[in-house]
Write an enzyme that holds these catalytic residues in place. Sequence first.
Site, PDB file in Angstrom:
ATOM      1  N   ARG A 159      -0.381  -5.502  12.544  1.00 47.83           N
ATOM      2  CA  ARG A 159      -0.671  -5.811  11.189  1.00 47.83           C
ATOM      3  C   ARG A 159      -1.968  -5.092  10.774  1.00 47.83           C
ATOM      4  O   ARG A 159      -1.855  -4.741   9.628  1.00 47.83           O
ATOM      5  CB  ARG A 159      -0.952  -7.316  11.111  1.00 47.83           C
ATOM      6  CG  ARG A 159       0.617  -8.096  11.187  1.00 47.83           C
ATOM      7  CD  ARG A 159       0.257  -9.832  11.116  1.00 47.83           C
ATOM      8  NE  ARG A 159       1.529 -10.253  11.200  1.00 47.83           N
ATOM      9  CZ  ARG A 159       1.448 -11.429  11.048  1.00 47.83           C
ATOM     10  NH1 ARG A 159       0.597 -12.168  10.745  1.00 47.83           N
ATOM     11  NH2 ARG A 159       2.748 -12.171  11.288  1.00 47.83           N
TER      12      ARG A 159
ATOM     13  N   SER B 212      20.144  -4.801   7.739  1.00 42.81           N
ATOM     14  CA  SER B 212      20.345  -3.673   6.419  1.00 42.81           C
ATOM     15  C   SER B 212      19.258  -2.390   6.515  1.00 42.81           C
ATOM     16  O   SER B 212      19.669  -1.515   6.121  1.00 42.81           O
ATOM     17  CB  SER B 212      19.845  -4.486   5.121  1.00 42.81           C
ATOM     18  OG  SER B 212      18.649  -4.818   5.371  1.00 42.81           O
TER      19      SER B 212
ATOM     20  N   GLU C  20     -15.662  15.123   8.089  1.00 43.49           N
ATOM     21  CA  GLU C  20     -16.511  16.469   8.165  1.00 43.49           C
ATOM     22  C   GLU C  20     -17.808  16.170   7.455  1.00 43.49           C
ATOM     23  O   GLU C  20     -18.868  16.800   8.260  1.00 43.49           O
ATOM     24  CB  GLU C  20     -15.751  17.655   7.347  1.00 43.49           C
ATOM     25  CG  GLU C  20     -14.167  17.808   7.933  1.00 43.49           C
ATOM     26  CD  GLU C  20     -13.354  17.141   6.899  1.00 43.49           C
ATOM     27  OE1 GLU C  20     -12.274  17.865   6.454  1.00 43.49           O
ATOM     28  OE2 GLU C  20     -13.387  15.727   6.605  1.00 43.49           O
TER      29      GLU C  20
ATOM     30  N   GLU D 212       8.703  -7.692   9.794  1.00 43.94           N
ATOM     31  CA  GLU D 212       8.991  -8.888  10.383  1.00 43.94           C
ATOM     32  C   GLU D 212      10.011  -9.630   9.941  1.00 43.94           C
ATOM     33  O   GLU D 212      10.103 -10.803  10.233  1.00 43.94           O
ATOM     34  CB  GLU D 212       7.548  -9.463  10.452  1.00 43.94           C
ATOM     35  CG  GLU D 212       6.539  -8.656  11.231  1.00 43.94           C
ATOM     36  CD  GLU D 212       5.126  -9.416  11.481  1.00 43.94           C
ATOM     37  OE1 GLU D 212       5.260 -10.807  11.524  1.00 43.94           O
ATOM     38  OE2 GLU D 212       4.105  -9.065  11.738  1.00 43.94           O
TER      39      GLU D 212
END
Length: 369
Positions: free
Chosen positions: A195, A309, A63, A301
């Site tokens: 990335r 998991s 802004e 990655e």
Amino acid sequence: MSDEKIDPEVLKAGEQYMKVALKLAARGRGLASPNPLVGAVVVKKGEVVGRGYHAYSSKDHAEVRALREAGAKALGADLYVTLEPCNHQGRTPACSQAIISSGVNRVFVAVRDPNPDVCGGGVESLRAEGIETVVGLCEEKARALNEAFFHTVEHRTPFVTLKLALTLDGKIATQQGESKWITGSASRRVVHRLRFENDAILVGIRTVLQDDPSLDVRQGRSNQITKVVLDSELRTPLDARLFLSGDPVVIFHSRKASTEKREALQERAKLHEVTGSRHRLSWERVLTELARERITSLLVEGGSEIAASLMREQRVNRLLLFFGPRMLGASGISAVGDLGVERLADAPRWEVIRTRRLPPDLMLEVRPK
């Protein structure tokens, strides 16, 4: 959902300007974090007279940059901003006060800021000064743009993207661990962009020991990226390539790690002991600690066990699958380890959101159903 009744004609005319502000906000990908992506435009008599977006290194919010460009033309103009203006002193003075001082006639806000320090305060301060303030224009697009920021504020954990490069039959490597290159150069360029856009990259110790990745970002960033390793016993070599760039490294380990190894690595990385049940690392504690480090978006990655998991604990917010036109058959390593599924009815359900051709590869964006 808007908290204002927006006149249909005003809404129709204003959407085009808010879309300009959203495009400006997107320029801050990889540059604004840990702050959200914000864009702003000042419009007077149908002409855009000021533009701005936020980049963390420049400090000034969108802004303020838009109003500065507009200068005296801001008087009596309309301001379109993609996120509620802040109303508190932080690294910079409150944006709401800059807006009030500018003399703008009306403010359009796409979505309220979920941050408790801001939520509602910016809008109410503008209204208290007699500035007509409309909330909800292009709200869904604004939320989607800042999904990582909203997720982190609401859940106190980063938004997790799991990336897998795999063959057509779902393998990520040969039995010997060879995986370069399953996918082509176009896919790898997209991964480097990912990335760039994320705050942190996470891999497991197997990846570090086998591939010795640098985890660097090829595109220039004005702020550092955090490199994260899951390493229960602190086997990360002191000469690992991920230390070379000077970016911060965070290593999560279990209580099994020896004092000697802790002392050896603590000068190169920030260490966190996050032992969970059965001496496994706790994703809850890993993600909570990363949020405390002001990480809002995490690109994972890791290999098949890390993928499994994460899925078992329902921690994946977005799954990106890059399919290369190869087959490895039963001898290859599966992309995802054991999920403990015995019946098809119990298998986790996913929804394909987007497909993209990256010749010769195919990318799928998948979300939890």
